[in-house]
Design an enzyme around this catalytic site. Structure first.
Site, PDB file in Angstrom:
ATOM      1  N   VAL A 195     -29.750  -7.703 -12.777  1.00 55.37           N
ATOM      2  CA  VAL A 195     -30.759  -7.624 -13.828  1.00 55.37           C
ATOM      3  C   VAL A 195     -31.507  -6.303 -13.720  1.00 55.37           C
ATOM      4  O   VAL A 195     -32.297  -6.107 -12.809  1.00 55.37           O
ATOM      5  CB  VAL A 195     -31.748  -8.794 -13.690  1.00 55.37           C
ATOM      6  CG1 VAL A 195     -32.848  -8.677 -14.729  1.00 55.37           C
ATOM      7  CG2 VAL A 195     -31.010 -10.110 -13.832  1.00 55.37           C
ATOM      8  N   PRO A 196     -31.242  -5.405 -14.638  1.00 61.83           N
ATOM      9  CA  PRO A 196     -31.902  -4.089 -14.628  1.00 61.83           C
ATOM     10  C   PRO A 196     -33.350  -4.210 -15.080  1.00 61.83           C
ATOM     11  O   PRO A 196     -33.699  -3.821 -16.188  1.00 61.83           O
ATOM     12  CB  PRO A 196     -31.066  -3.270 -15.604  1.00 61.83           C
ATOM     13  CG  PRO A 196     -30.487  -4.274 -16.559  1.00 61.83           C
ATOM     14  CD  PRO A 196     -30.353  -5.568 -15.802  1.00 61.83           C
ATOM     15  N   CYS A 197     -34.163  -4.691 -14.239  1.00 62.89           N
ATOM     16  CA  CYS A 197     -35.559  -4.910 -14.615  1.00 62.89           C
ATOM     17  C   CYS A 197     -36.218  -3.588 -14.991  1.00 62.89           C
ATOM     18  O   CYS A 197     -37.134  -3.541 -15.791  1.00 62.89           O
ATOM     19  CB  CYS A 197     -36.311  -5.558 -13.463  1.00 62.89           C
ATOM     20  SG  CYS A 197     -35.877  -4.869 -11.873  1.00 62.89           S
ATOM     21  N   HIS A 198     -35.729  -2.511 -14.418  1.00 59.14           N
ATOM     22  CA  HIS A 198     -36.330  -1.201 -14.718  1.00 59.14           C
ATOM     23  C   HIS A 198     -36.042  -0.797 -16.151  1.00 59.14           C
ATOM     24  O   HIS A 198     -36.621   0.139 -16.654  1.00 59.14           O
ATOM     25  CB  HIS A 198     -35.793  -0.168 -13.744  1.00 59.14           C
ATOM     26  CG  HIS A 198     -34.337  -0.231 -13.561  1.00 59.14           C
ATOM     27  ND1 HIS A 198     -33.743  -0.938 -12.535  1.00 59.14           N
ATOM     28  CD2 HIS A 198     -33.339   0.293 -14.299  1.00 59.14           C
ATOM     29  CE1 HIS A 198     -32.434  -0.806 -12.649  1.00 59.14           C
ATOM     30  NE2 HIS A 198     -32.153  -0.092 -13.714  1.00 59.14           N
ATOM     31  N   VAL A 217     -36.573  -2.710 -18.588  1.00 57.17           N
ATOM     32  CA  VAL A 217     -37.547  -3.436 -19.410  1.00 57.17           C
ATOM     33  C   VAL A 217     -38.921  -2.801 -19.210  1.00 57.17           C
ATOM     34  O   VAL A 217     -39.425  -2.730 -18.092  1.00 57.17           O
ATOM     35  CB  VAL A 217     -37.579  -4.911 -18.997  1.00 57.17           C
ATOM     36  CG1 VAL A 217     -38.494  -5.669 -19.937  1.00 57.17           C
ATOM     37  CG2 VAL A 217     -36.178  -5.490 -19.017  1.00 57.17           C
TER      38      VAL A 217
END
Length: 108
Positions: free
Chosen positions: A54-57, A59
DNA sequence: ATTATGACTTATT
DNA sequence: GAATAAGCCATAA
């Protein structure tokens, strides 16, 4: 096996759908889920049980600014994610994304 | 069931 | 434009 909230699960799914070199906003995700719990999105990413998945960066905030993952939070390792994001082609200035609206990904 | 918290958003000062 | 307050929704205790 970790247990996750159903809402967060959806958030992860959507976040995973974000292509590389693009970014999305908490609001977009919340909207895609047909809800207004923007904060829940952030909280879900904060959990982030799927670190690289999950590429939270990718978001960020609605106004184009990076989320709290750059100095507000204790862990500074997230700064690495931002650097990675820059490597992907996303230009970041200080704490904001350049051409944010241009690379913004929506779940239409 | 109730209270407290939050990687947010919007409006107001 | 920056800082402050209030609002909204879901989760955790």
């Amino acid at each position: 096996m970790i247990k996750i909230s159903p809402f967060s699960k959806k958030v992860y799914q959507l976040t995973k759908q974000v292509p590389k070199g693009k970014v999305t906003t908490y609001k977009q995700i919340a909207k895609a889920l047909n809800t207004k719990a923007y904060q829940e999105v952030g909280q879900a990413l904060r959990n982030n049980p799927y670190a690289p998945k999950v590429p939270c960066h990718r978001v960020i905030k609605t106004n184009g600014l990076i989320g709290g993952f750059n100095g507000k939070t204790k862990g500074k390792e997230i700064l690495k994610k931002i650097s990675l994001l820059k490597k992907e082609g996303v230009k970041i200035k200080e704490n904001k994304v350049l051409n944010f609206k241009t690379i913004l990904f929506t779940f239409s």
